[in-house]
Design a protein around this motif. Structure first.
Motif: not given
Length: 98
Positions: A8, A37-38, A40, A56
């Motif tokens: 990351s 990424m991110d 949820s 994203k």
């Protein structure tokens, strides 16, 4: 210096550092990222499953998805044994002076 925990933001930092002149990459192979990424998650009302979705996406990163950096000088010991690592780094300095 990197190890397998480098992912990351660490990989983003490495991308920039490796652009500098005379940088020597030492340590162990890095981890890798995907282009997403991110993450949820939501639980479905049934309670039988979860739905995961990504918020994203990276574009134009130097490393491709699932690609790692392999150091120029690979350390095969326990990178957390500081004294042994220091000794190894000193041997690299001696080699580069020759």
């Amino acid at each position: 210096m990197t190890d397998a925990r480098c992912a990351s933001a660490c990989l983003d930092f490495a991308d920039k550092v490796f652009l500098l002149p005379n940088v020597k990459h030492v340590g162990q192979m890095t981890s890798s990222d995907t282009q997403y990424m991110d993450l949820s998650m939501i639980n479905l009302k049934s309670g039988l499953a979860e739905l995961m979705y990504l918020m994203k996406v990276y574009r134009n990163r130097k490393l491709k998805a699932d690609e790692s950096y392999l150091p120029q000088y690979v350390y095969d010991g326990d990178i957390w044994e500081t004294e042994k690592l220091k000794k190894w780094i000193l041997t690299l300095q001696e080699k580069n002076r020759s």
